[in-house]
Design a protein around this motif. Structure first.
Motif, PDB file in Angstrom:
ATOM      1  N   LEU A 464      43.482  38.008  43.193  1.00  0.00           N
ATOM      2  CA  LEU A 464      42.603  39.162  43.396  1.00  0.00           C
ATOM      3  C   LEU A 464      42.661  39.662  44.842  1.00  0.00           C
ATOM      4  O   LEU A 464      42.532  40.867  45.096  1.00  0.00           O
ATOM      5  CB  LEU A 464      41.169  38.810  43.005  1.00  0.00           C
ATOM      6  CG  LEU A 464      40.923  38.580  41.507  1.00  0.00           C
ATOM      7  CD1 LEU A 464      39.471  38.208  41.255  1.00  0.00           C
ATOM      8  CD2 LEU A 464      41.303  39.812  40.688  1.00  0.00           C
ATOM      9  N   ASN A 468      43.617  43.513  45.636  1.00  0.00           N
ATOM     10  CA  ASN A 468      42.729  44.363  46.444  1.00  0.00           C
ATOM     11  C   ASN A 468      43.415  44.846  47.717  1.00  0.00           C
ATOM     12  O   ASN A 468      43.217  45.988  48.129  1.00  0.00           O
ATOM     13  CB  ASN A 468      41.439  43.606  46.771  1.00  0.00           C
ATOM     14  CG  ASN A 468      40.436  43.626  45.631  1.00  0.00           C
ATOM     15  OD1 ASN A 468      39.725  44.602  45.443  1.00  0.00           O
ATOM     16  ND2 ASN A 468      40.393  42.550  44.856  1.00  0.00           N
ATOM     17  N   ILE A 487      33.038  38.982  35.350  1.00  0.00           N
ATOM     18  CA  ILE A 487      32.181  40.144  35.093  1.00  0.00           C
ATOM     19  C   ILE A 487      31.364  39.901  33.822  1.00  0.00           C
ATOM     20  O   ILE A 487      30.161  40.142  33.778  1.00  0.00           O
ATOM     21  CB  ILE A 487      33.043  41.412  34.955  1.00  0.00           C
ATOM     22  CG1 ILE A 487      33.802  41.673  36.256  1.00  0.00           C
ATOM     23  CG2 ILE A 487      32.185  42.615  34.582  1.00  0.00           C
ATOM     24  CD1 ILE A 487      34.906  42.701  36.130  1.00  0.00           C
ATOM     25  N   THR A 517      36.286  39.328  39.421  1.00  0.00           N
ATOM     26  CA  THR A 517      36.138  40.208  40.583  1.00  0.00           C
ATOM     27  C   THR A 517      35.705  39.379  41.781  1.00  0.00           C
ATOM     28  O   THR A 517      35.074  38.319  41.632  1.00  0.00           O
ATOM     29  CB  THR A 517      35.120  41.330  40.294  1.00  0.00           C
ATOM     30  OG1 THR A 517      35.260  42.354  41.254  1.00  0.00           O
ATOM     31  CG2 THR A 517      33.696  40.799  40.273  1.00  0.00           C
ATOM     32  N   ARG A 536      26.187  43.259  37.328  1.00  0.00           N
ATOM     33  CA  ARG A 536      26.784  44.312  38.153  1.00  0.00           C
ATOM     34  C   ARG A 536      25.941  44.562  39.408  1.00  0.00           C
ATOM     35  O   ARG A 536      26.473  44.713  40.515  1.00  0.00           O
ATOM     36  CB  ARG A 536      26.934  45.600  37.345  1.00  0.00           C
ATOM     37  CG  ARG A 536      27.682  46.697  38.115  1.00  0.00           C
ATOM     38  CD  ARG A 536      27.780  47.975  37.328  1.00  0.00           C
ATOM     39  NE  ARG A 536      26.477  48.606  37.128  1.00  0.00           N
ATOM     40  CZ  ARG A 536      26.296  49.894  36.879  1.00  0.00           C
ATOM     41  NH1 ARG A 536      27.339  50.700  36.809  1.00  0.00           N
ATOM     42  NH2 ARG A 536      25.096  50.392  36.688  1.00  0.00           N
ATOM     43  N   SER A 545      30.877  42.452  49.590  1.00  0.00           N
ATOM     44  CA  SER A 545      31.541  42.422  48.286  1.00  0.00           C
ATOM     45  C   SER A 545      32.244  43.755  48.028  1.00  0.00           C
ATOM     46  O   SER A 545      33.324  43.800  47.442  1.00  0.00           O
ATOM     47  CB  SER A 545      30.538  42.146  47.167  1.00  0.00           C
ATOM     48  OG  SER A 545      29.909  40.890  47.337  1.00  0.00           O
ATOM     49  N   LEU A 550      38.515  46.782  43.996  1.00  0.00           N
ATOM     50  CA  LEU A 550      38.384  46.477  42.569  1.00  0.00           C
ATOM     51  C   LEU A 550      36.971  46.032  42.222  1.00  0.00           C
ATOM     52  O   LEU A 550      36.545  46.141  41.066  1.00  0.00           O
ATOM     53  CB  LEU A 550      39.385  45.393  42.162  1.00  0.00           C
ATOM     54  CG  LEU A 550      40.855  45.829  42.086  1.00  0.00           C
ATOM     55  CD1 LEU A 550      41.761  44.621  41.855  1.00  0.00           C
ATOM     56  CD2 LEU A 550      41.060  46.861  40.984  1.00  0.00           C
ATOM     57  N   THR A 551      36.246  45.516  43.206  1.00  0.00           N
ATOM     58  CA  THR A 551      34.832  45.180  43.000  1.00  0.00           C
ATOM     59  C   THR A 551      33.983  46.445  43.105  1.00  0.00           C
ATOM     60  O   THR A 551      33.117  46.701  42.256  1.00  0.00           O
ATOM     61  CB  THR A 551      34.370  44.148  44.040  1.00  0.00           C
ATOM     62  OG1 THR A 551      35.160  42.964  43.907  1.00  0.00           O
ATOM     63  CG2 THR A 551      32.904  43.800  43.850  1.00  0.00           C
ATOM     64  N   LEU A 554      33.329  48.861  40.143  1.00  0.00           N
ATOM     65  CA  LEU A 554      32.433  48.515  39.035  1.00  0.00           C
ATOM     66  C   LEU A 554      31.228  49.448  38.971  1.00  0.00           C
ATOM     67  O   LEU A 554      30.587  49.581  37.929  1.00  0.00           O
ATOM     68  CB  LEU A 554      31.954  47.060  39.161  1.00  0.00           C
ATOM     69  CG  LEU A 554      32.965  45.969  38.813  1.00  0.00           C
ATOM     70  CD1 LEU A 554      32.378  44.589  39.098  1.00  0.00           C
ATOM     71  CD2 LEU A 554      33.382  46.071  37.349  1.00  0.00           C
ATOM     72  N   ARG A 568      41.188  47.076  33.545  1.00  0.00           N
ATOM     73  CA  ARG A 568      41.208  46.321  34.810  1.00  0.00           C
ATOM     74  C   ARG A 568      42.352  45.305  34.814  1.00  0.00           C
ATOM     75  O   ARG A 568      43.006  45.100  35.841  1.00  0.00           O
ATOM     76  CB  ARG A 568      39.872  45.606  35.014  1.00  0.00           C
ATOM     77  CG  ARG A 568      38.733  46.515  35.428  1.00  0.00           C
ATOM     78  CD  ARG A 568      37.439  45.725  35.578  1.00  0.00           C
ATOM     79  NE  ARG A 568      37.549  44.684  36.577  1.00  0.00           N
ATOM     80  CZ  ARG A 568      37.361  44.862  37.890  1.00  0.00           C
ATOM     81  NH1 ARG A 568      37.040  46.067  38.357  1.00  0.00           N
ATOM     82  NH2 ARG A 568      37.467  43.850  38.736  1.00  0.00           N
ATOM     83  N   THR A 572      45.230  45.421  37.592  1.00  0.00           N
ATOM     84  CA  THR A 572      45.372  44.264  38.487  1.00  0.00           C
ATOM     85  C   THR A 572      46.795  43.725  38.451  1.00  0.00           C
ATOM     86  O   THR A 572      47.377  43.402  39.500  1.00  0.00           O
ATOM     87  CB  THR A 572      44.368  43.165  38.097  1.00  0.00           C
ATOM     88  OG1 THR A 572      43.037  43.686  38.144  1.00  0.00           O
ATOM     89  CG2 THR A 572      44.470  41.969  39.030  1.00  0.00           C
TER      90      THR A 572
END
Length: 702
Positions: A464, A468, A487, A517, A536, A545, A550-551, A554, A568, A572
């Motif tokens: 991840l 990112n 998630i 995430t 969330r 965060s 990618l976080t 959300l 996602r 990714t």
């Protein structure tokens, strides 16, 4: 107080001569995944030279009568070795090999003579039954179905996680490779068994062995040999210089690793066959002693490479350009460290004055000295483009090797070949090992990216980070504490915000990259928030965060749907493939647009199930159980009996009508929330067969 000591191979340690007991005053089993994987790596590397023994240290024991011994020192290794043996037994298909491996864990006993079977190793009371039931005496399948909720102690959680990661590490070996590894483990891995009949005496022995009279480290031996031919004045000066160079590296393990990689760099030999001291003395130091060039060795070789090691340990504290420090920080994300040899070579060959005692590459903070800050020019910086290009390529290859679980011997062979080519003066594009990733390796990495990431938290976090960074277009700074969090939670049975999800969809996606995430904080922080809106909100509440794109995205999703998680996942994988340059093949075909079956069909990639949890639905589809069948769990002594029915949707329905997605969850609910080995306790009512046997048959088929 009588003391005896003898060196024995494991094959003569795990025998009727020793029954090991962990006293209650001892600490619990604390080894983590990185500890046992390092042991497995070390043993596999040693097994590559099967004629060379591997010394695993000492056990300190107190004799309690007969063959019973309390373990004062060595518990962590004994438990970890038992786990490795149990995994090898579970992977075995040959009954003779299974029997021999089983006999290392449990004394078979003799029913005719009324001798009960006994475990070779008994843990503390809190964990003894668990270890015996789930590691020593049965197949490991029930363990693969367990979550942290099924485990009552930290030691049990460590045992389960270490079983799973060891299984994944050894499962891809061929039968011949596993047999060779098991044979080496039994015959060539040795321990010194120190026994006494007195507990106080055992503690004194432990103190002496660990705090006084320690043997010389490799660094001590090398310093003594290097300075011995020098004049008294030179000897004193260079002994002090040696200490100034080596002491900042760290503890004995760090310095031993440093000298191992230095030997590789200077000799182009991938390993020392477990004889680092002998090989380094003969291959590296002796030519300098014979040539009278020890001062030059210390000043021009040892000093710059040791400083390169320290730069690799703390890149952000140096004056190196950001392009270099960012890549070194990324490389440090990996558990495997063979890449360090290439990074050391590259740093030394990019800074001509590295190692000069008057010029430090480290930033001086808060110093009152009027001296100006050192610059990269002062360090003789040159070939900046090569430095960044080599580190880039090195990170890319290390990532692909990590996904493909490349074995330690091959990793060392890779870095040796790279350094050999670099020493020949080849341009980077001609160093094939750093410029071309084979098609099978690319495909294998992509297959792994598509797959289940259960119990591989460190790898998920690393992947991840790469995704990112790629999405942000730069190297992102990391919060001090951050985790990869799901998630969608592991259990959605009593939730309201996942109405679009079938159990099959949930089981497929819950441990894949698309459902993960990066979040500032500890991994358990979302456990009490199963509903998506709450999760969330918690995920996005901290600014640190939201630095991860990618976080942050959300926020756009008010609901967690299968389509969102799949999207996602696809994004990714594309981002990681772009980051490592493995997205396109030689014909410019987008490999990320292919499904896993296509990738497997077109290459030699052979994916395996590993330790991933097998679902009820998967076993149903394989025809090993059928909807409507009943399972029974009986406890005759307590007068308890529970019945579960297999549903069409792939769940177990208890008699009260409640449904559960795993046998272990159903058993825990039946037992009133108490932990239980679900696969081991349920039996099919039609033939009395344990579910653990049925689940293992499915795993072997797949």
């Amino acid at each position: 107080m009588s003391i005896s000591a003898k060196e024995l191979p494991l094959g003569k340690v795990f025998t009727p001569d020793f029954r090991f007991f962990i006293p209650s005053f001892q600490r619990a089993y604390i080894w983590k995944q990185e500890n046992i994987l390092q042991l497995v790596d070390d043993l596999r590397e040693a097994a590559a030279t099967p004629e060379t023994p591997y010394f695993l240290g000492s056990l300190i024991l107190v004799r309690r009568g007969g063959t019973r011994f309390d373990v004062i020192d060595g518990q962590q290794r004994l438990i970890s070795l038992s786990i490795i043996i149990a995994v090898l037994r579970d992977l075995e298909r040959d009954p003779e090999w299974m029997g021999k491996l089983d006999a290392l864990l449990v004394e078979p006993g003799d029913k005719l003579r009324g001798i009960a079977n006994e475990p070779r190793l008994t843990l503390r009371e809190r964990d003894a039954d668990f270890f015996r039931d789930h590691v020593q005496e049965n197949n490991l399948e029930p363990v693969f179905d367990m979550s942290d909720d099924d485990l009552t102690t930290g030691a049990q959680r460590n045992i389960v996680r270490n079983i799973k990661c060891t299984y994944d590490e050894l499962e891809h070996l061929s039968e011949d490779e596993r047999h060779a590894f098991a044979s080496y483990l039994v015959n060539q891995v040795t321990l010194v068994i120190v026994t006494t009949d007195d507990l106080d005496g055992a503690h004194r022995i432990f103190d002496v062995m660990n705090m006084r009279g320690l043997p010389l480290t490799p660094a001590d031996v090398f310093k003594a040999r290097a300075t011995s031919p020098l004049s008294p004045a030179q000897s004193d000066a260079y002994a002090e210089r040696w200490d100034d160079i080596i002491d900042p590296i760290g503890d004995e393990r760090e310095s031993e690793e440093f000298f191992g990689y230095l030997h590789l760099i200077l000799t182009h030999q991938p390993d020392t066959n477990g004889k680092l001291i002998d090989r380094f003395l003969a291959d590296v130091l002796q030519p300098h002693i014979d040539g009278g060039t020890i001062p030059a060795f210390i000043d021009k070789i040892l000093a710059p490479y040791a400083l390169a090691w320290r730069i690799i340990d703390h890149p952000s504290e140096t004056i190196l350009p950001a392009e270099a420090t960012d890549r070194l920080e990324s490389l440090d994300d990996y558990r495997n460290r063979e890449w360090r040899a290439v990074a050391m070579w590259t740093l030394v060959h990019s800074f001509s004055k590295l190692g000069d005692p008057e010029i430090s590459p480290f930033i001086r903070r808060g110093a009152r000295s009027a001296r100006r800050q050192v610059t990269v020019a002062d360090l003789g910086f040159h070939d900046a483009d090569r430095l960044v290009a080599v580190l880039d390529a090195l990170e890319r290859f290390t990532g692909v090797q990590t996904l493909n679980r490349t074995n330690p011997g091959d990793r060392r062979g890779f870095v040796t070949a790279v350094i050999r080519d670099l020493d020949r003066g080849l341009p980077l594009q001609s160093v094939r090992r750093l410029s071309f990733i084979p098609a099978d390796d690319r495909a294998g990495a992509l297959v792994r990216l598509h797959g289940d990431m259960q119990d591989d938290d460190d790898l998920v976090r690393l992947l991840l980070l790469r995704a990112n960074d790629q999405k942000a277009g730069r190297h992102l700074s990391r919060p001090r504490l951050f985790s990869a969090m799901p998630i969608m939670p592991l259990n959605i049975e009593r939730t309201h915000s996942y109405g679009d999800w079938s159990q099959e969809q949930h089981d497929h996606w819950v441990t894949r990259l698309g459902n993960m995430t990066l979040v500032q904080g500890k991994a358990k922080e979302l456990d009490d928030h199963p509903e998506y809106p709450d999760r969330r909100e918690r995920i996005l509440m901290r600014a640190n965060s939201r630095r991860f794109p990618l976080t942050d995205e959300l926020e756009r999703y008010s609901a967690c749907t299968p389509q969102m998680i799949q999207s996602r996942q696809e994004e990714t994988i594309r981002l990681i493939a772009d980051y490592w340059g493995i997205r396109y093949d030689e014909r410019s075909t987008d490999m990320t647009a292919k499904d896993v079956d296509e990738l497997i069909h077109e290459t030699a990639v052979k994916p395996s199930r590993g330790s991933r949890r097998v679902t009820i639905l998967q076993v149903m589809r394989a025809g090993l159980i059928a909807p409507g069948e009943t399972l029974v769990w009986e406890r005759p002594r307590k007068g308890e009996r529970w019945v579960a029915t297999v549903t069409e949707s792939g769940k177990f329905r208890l008699q009260d009508g409640s449904e559960y997605a795993s046998p272990t969850a159903a058993a825990r609910a039946a037992a009133g929330g108490k932990g239980s080995g679900g696969l081991e306790v349920w039996k099919r009512s039609s033939d009395g067969r344990k579910l653990s046997e049925i689940w293992k048959e499915f795993r072997q088929r797949s």
